[in-house]
Design an enzyme around this catalytic site. Structure first.
Site, PDB file in Angstrom:
ATOM      1  N   TYR A 103      69.562  79.504  -2.019  1.00 47.81           N
ATOM      2  CA  TYR A 103      70.665  78.633  -1.592  1.00 47.81           C
ATOM      3  C   TYR A 103      72.044  79.229  -1.887  1.00 47.81           C
ATOM      4  O   TYR A 103      73.042  78.793  -1.339  1.00 47.81           O
ATOM      5  CB  TYR A 103      70.531  77.234  -2.193  1.00 47.81           C
ATOM      6  CG  TYR A 103      69.586  76.389  -1.383  1.00 47.81           C
ATOM      7  CD1 TYR A 103      68.308  76.096  -1.829  1.00 47.81           C
ATOM      8  CD2 TYR A 103      69.966  75.918  -0.122  1.00 47.81           C
ATOM      9  CE1 TYR A 103      67.426  75.348  -1.056  1.00 47.81           C
ATOM     10  CE2 TYR A 103      69.091  75.174   0.663  1.00 47.81           C
ATOM     11  CZ  TYR A 103      67.820  74.892   0.185  1.00 47.81           C
ATOM     12  OH  TYR A 103      66.946  74.173   0.959  1.00 47.81           O
ATOM     13  N   GLU A 110      40.425  72.149  -8.058  1.00 49.79           N
ATOM     14  CA  GLU A 110      41.070  72.767  -6.880  1.00 49.79           C
ATOM     15  C   GLU A 110      42.154  71.867  -6.305  1.00 49.79           C
ATOM     16  O   GLU A 110      43.291  72.290  -6.107  1.00 49.79           O
ATOM     17  CB  GLU A 110      40.015  73.064  -5.798  1.00 49.79           C
ATOM     18  CG  GLU A 110      40.604  73.660  -4.507  1.00 49.79           C
ATOM     19  CD  GLU A 110      39.680  73.531  -3.297  1.00 49.79           C
ATOM     20  OE1 GLU A 110      38.454  73.314  -3.471  1.00 49.79           O
ATOM     21  OE2 GLU A 110      40.176  73.655  -2.170  1.00 49.79           O
ATOM     22  N   ASP A 162      35.762  72.569  -4.040  1.00 49.15           N
ATOM     23  CA  ASP A 162      34.927  72.128  -2.924  1.00 49.15           C
ATOM     24  C   ASP A 162      33.879  73.194  -2.639  1.00 49.15           C
ATOM     25  O   ASP A 162      34.103  74.390  -2.880  1.00 49.15           O
ATOM     26  CB  ASP A 162      35.771  71.927  -1.654  1.00 49.15           C
ATOM     27  CG  ASP A 162      36.672  70.713  -1.736  1.00 49.15           C
ATOM     28  OD1 ASP A 162      37.619  70.628  -0.935  1.00 49.15           O
ATOM     29  OD2 ASP A 162      36.412  69.836  -2.593  1.00 49.15           O
TER      30      ASP A 162
END
Lengths: 456, 393
Positions: free
Chosen positions: B135, B221, B274
């Site tokens: 920025y 996760e 997963d």
């Protein structure tokens, strides 16, 4: 006089074309001698045009039909033969004469020298394999010029093989001494544009298919200096007939063309036709490109752009299965030239658009260079600012001294200026060799083919 | 199932056994000492000054300056070390950023600009985030991604950790459980709150006074699974433990935190991902590292991470309903094949078996699929049993 010389050249070229001579073999010599009678008043100009070499193999002067001769020189009078010594020197170079035609013109004037010279130069640009020897003797003064092309380049599609003179006549900038400079150019073939034949020309007997083929040549070549800014300053338009012989006379169509071009779309500030004074020694039509006023001080401190000029060849092409006699073909060429303005005006929109396209394509590279230069300029500011910021704020004396000594400066103020100049120099003059360029180490600039003026 | 009293010893017997095995096999202290206090401020400044001197020297010779950045995305520059994971090899190929080429000059300028920022931060011993840097000059950098990439390039080029450059990244990870520590600025962080997790710190290197009695650390996760476990009061039920999530592909700070906890606590780290190629890949990042950050592998990887679940073999064993199983897509199959070819899989035969099972069954499943068996199956049955009976690979 120009018309007569034109006719001789057309004759030789068309004869070669009829024999389906390959363009690559079209080499030889052309001698043009113009002299006045010795005496108190000079009223007539004598002219002898001689040709020798492979390009006129098959020409049998004895068999040259009288009516053909008359067709070539309708207004000319017979004249004395030229100095045998002059012819000897010519045949020593090119072998026995294949063609020698002489004629006399009544309107003797020294101005003919410049006009013939310009015409022969224009011819040489598109017929680079022909070496031309021109000698003009008027009263006690002699002007002599040999047109021998240093660098040739083949251009053209299947229909026509063009051997162009692409020799660059611009002196390289001083800072190129260590590097290389391309001494030639790289012609770019444009699109072929079919033309419609106006009714008036058809009434005179001009039929068949007529078209123009554009070829552009930018000079000098700076392909090997990708970061250098360029600036197009002049555009020269040269028009050639179907036999590759230049058309003579100023073209009103091309003189008025800038008014119909969209300069903004092309990327030009403006374009205007040069004055007649400039045209005399240039051949064809010359435009001067208007330049933008540079108000940005940063831009002013950048390297000066390399000034380039563009040669726009317009080759007229014609085919008519019913025109095959040599005299008919020559007559057709004369007809095309006579009606050229009419033909161009009849196809005004298409021709203007074609020229616009060629200019736009040529200027794409220039505009891209400009954008790149802006990018590099802004990046250079950041690079310099960042480097100097670190040098200035460092408390490591060894580092600061190493930087100053490296650039042979005594303080950071001088260091700043020195780094800026060095960065500008190394980035602007970045050299990237290209196989297609005609480069050589620039020690001395090679000899030019400037005319030798001998005054006796 | 009661998880209190005498059951605690039984619950963690397998975990404790694993811990003992790990401590026997893995050298920890040496690495830890090597990572901490490695680069001084003076050294960082000197490294940057060398780069600038190189530029000035090039210009003094009328040569265009250039920067050589190690190529962080090329697998050819990576080697596998079982003790560290994926690491960048010495003499790896470089990308040349030239100052005399329009296509690279802007990047050259961006790199130098960030060098100045880092130089000033290190000189003044202050810190800034990558976001702050972007920025400060959005026109020059164009995007946050550019700044992020260049900071990592500089870290790799100078061979120093990014934190030594005094550039911080905003962390996206969360942590909860039996853990207290102090941030560099003195802020005390207590992760024992049941309902809310603490954000992973932006300055992992500055963390002090880590206190924990946790028996294990569980890497989760996804944020959704993490929140679910938080809601189910997992850390209390399986106390003492720590759980952490990087919310998908972990950021550097989350990985640094896992590494720091391993270095300090030497307790087993178990991954709950997963049962799909993406989850396995995320787990591999924690364990072996990533290609792009391979130059800092020694401080980011924890090769001892174990795969707790959801295992492809669990799907069969638990008879997870077929309607919650998802067929593998072409992309899944391609990623699975790619993972099986990774150099580190050769030393993980059990993982290979699980992945080959997934390849054969051609199905994947999210952790949430266990809710199809019972709503509280994950927290009350699956995880406690896994931990009790050593169901990790």
């Amino acid at each position: 006089m120009l018309r007569e010389i034109q006719q001789v050249l057309r004759f030789v070229q068309l004869l070669g074309k009829r024999r389906q001579q390959s363009g690559l073999n079209v080499k030889g010599g052309l001698l043009v001698l113009v002299w006045t009678e010795t005496g108190p008043s000079v009223q007539s100009l004598n002219c002898a045009v001689a040709a020798a070499g492979p390009w006129c193999i098959g020409i049998n002067m004895k068999a040259l039909q009288p009516d053909l001769k008359e067709c070539m020189f309708p207004c000319a009078c017979p004249c004395l033969p030229p100095d045998p010594e002059e012819l000897c020197a010519f045949t020593d170079l090119y072998g026995s004469l294949r063609l020698l035609l002489t004629f006399q013109m009544k309107d003797a004037s020294p101005e003919w020298c410049a006009r013939i010279e310009t015409f022969l130069h224009t011819y040489s640009l598109a017929n680079a394999k022909i070496k031309i020897h021109f000698k003009f003797k008027f009263s006690q003064q002699t002007f002599q010029r040999d047109f021998s092309v240093k660098i040739k380049n083949k251009a053209g599609g299947n229909q026509r093989s063009l051997i162009l003179d692409v020799t660059c006549r611009t002196q390289p900038p001083e800072c190129v001494k260590k590097g290389c400079w391309c001494q030639g150019g790289h012609p770019v073939l444009g699109d072929r544009l079919p033309l419609s034949i106006p009714p008036a020309a058809m009434d005179q007997g001009l039929f068949g298919e007529l078209s123009i083929q554009a070829v552009t040549l930018l000079s000098p070549c700076v392909l090997q200096y990708p970061n250098l800014p360029t600036q197009l300053t002049h555009i020269q338009v040269l028009v050639y007939g179907p036999s590759n012989v230049p058309v003579t006379g100023p073209s009103t169509f091309f003189q008025n063309l800038p008014a119909h071009l969209d300069c903004q779309e092309v990327g030009l500030h403006g374009l205007h036709c040069s004055s007649f004074k400039d045209l005399v020694h240039s051949g064809g039509t010359v435009y001067t490109v208007e330049q933008e006023n540079c108000e940005d001080p940063e831009q002013e401190s950048s390297p000066a752009p390399i000034r380039q000029s563009l040669l726009l060849y317009i080759f007229l092409q014609h085919s008519d299965p019913f025109t095959y006699q040599l005299s008919d073909m020559m007559a057709t060429e004369v007809l095309i030239e006579r009606h050229l303005e009419d033909i161009l005006n009849n196809n005004k929109q298409a021709v203007t658009k074609a020229v616009q396209t060629e200019l736009k394509n040529t200027l794409k590279a220039q505009n891209q260079r400009k954008k790149n230069q802006q990018k590099m300029r802004s990046a250079a500011e950041v690079i310099l600012g960042s480097s100097l910021s670190i040098v200035s704020s460092s408390s490591n004396m060894d580092f600061r001294n190493a930087c100053l000594h490296s650039m042979k400066m005594s303080d950071t103020y001088d260091l700043s200026a020195s780094l800026r100049e060095s960065l500008r120099r190394v980035t602007s003059w970045k050299f990237t060799p290209k196989n297609i360029c005609y480069s050589a180490q620039v020690e001395e600039y090679p000899e030019s083919d400037e005319p030798t003026r001998t005054e006796i | 199932m009661s998880l209190m009293g005498s059951s605690v010893a039984e619950l963690f017997s397998a975990i404790d056994k694993l811990r003992a095995e790990l401590l026997n096999n893995v050298e920890v202290l040496t690495d830890c000492q090597r990572v901490e206090g490695e680069i001084s401020h003076g050294e960082i400044l000197s490294l940057i000054e060398n780069v600038i001197l190189g530029i000035v020297t090039s210009l003094s010779k009328d040569e265009a300056p250039f920067l050589a950045l190690p190529d962080r995305s090329n697998w050819a520059n990576i080697s596998f070390d079982s003790a560290i994971g994926l690491r960048m090899t010495l003499g790896s190929s470089v990308t040349t950023i030239r100052s005399d080429c329009p296509s690279s000059v802007t990047k050259f300028a961006q790199i130098l600009k960030i060098f100045v920022v880092i130089y000033k931060l290190v000189q003044s011993n202050s810190y800034a985030t990558k976001r702050d840097i972007y920025y400060n000059n959005t026109q020059l950098f164009g995007s946050q991604k550019t700044v992020d990439s260049i900071v990592d390039d500089i870290s790799c080029m100078l061979k120093v950790p990014r934190r030594s450059l005094h550039v911080l990244a905003t962390s996206k990870g969360l942590i909860s459980g039996d853990l207290c520590y102090m941030e560099e600025d003195g802020t005390r962080i207590d992760c024992r709150s049941c309902s809310a997790a603490a954000a992973v710190s932006s300055n992992i290197a500055g963390i002090r006074n880590i206190v924990s009695h946790a028996k294990f650390i569980m890497i989760v996760e996804k944020d959704a699974t993490f929140q679910r476990l938080l809601d189910d009061d997992f850390c209390t039920k399986l106390s003492p433990c720590i759980m952490i999530t990087g919310k998908g592909v972990p950021d550097v700070n989350s990985r640094l935190m896992v590494r720091k906890l391993w270095d300090t606590l030497h307790i087993p780290i178990l991954a709950l991902v997963d049962a799909d190629p993406h989850g396995i890949e995320i787990m591999c990042i924690y364990k072996y590292g990533s290609v792009s950050m391979s130059f800092e592998a020694h401080s980011l990887t924890v090769p001892s991470v174990m795969w707790l679940g959801l295992l492809p073999s669990d799907l069969q064993r638990l008879r997870v309903p077929e309607d919650v199983l998802i067929p593998l897509t072409k992309r899944d199959e391609s990623k699975l094949s790619s993972l099986l070819k990774r150099p580190y899989l050769a030393s993980q035969p059990e993982w290979q078996k699980e992945m080959e099972l997934m390849q054969q069954s051609k199905v994947k499943a999210e952790i949430q699929s266990l809710a199809a068996i019972a709503p509280d199956f994950l927290t009350n049955i699956y995880l406690p049993n896994k931990l009790r009976y050593g169901g990790w690979v």
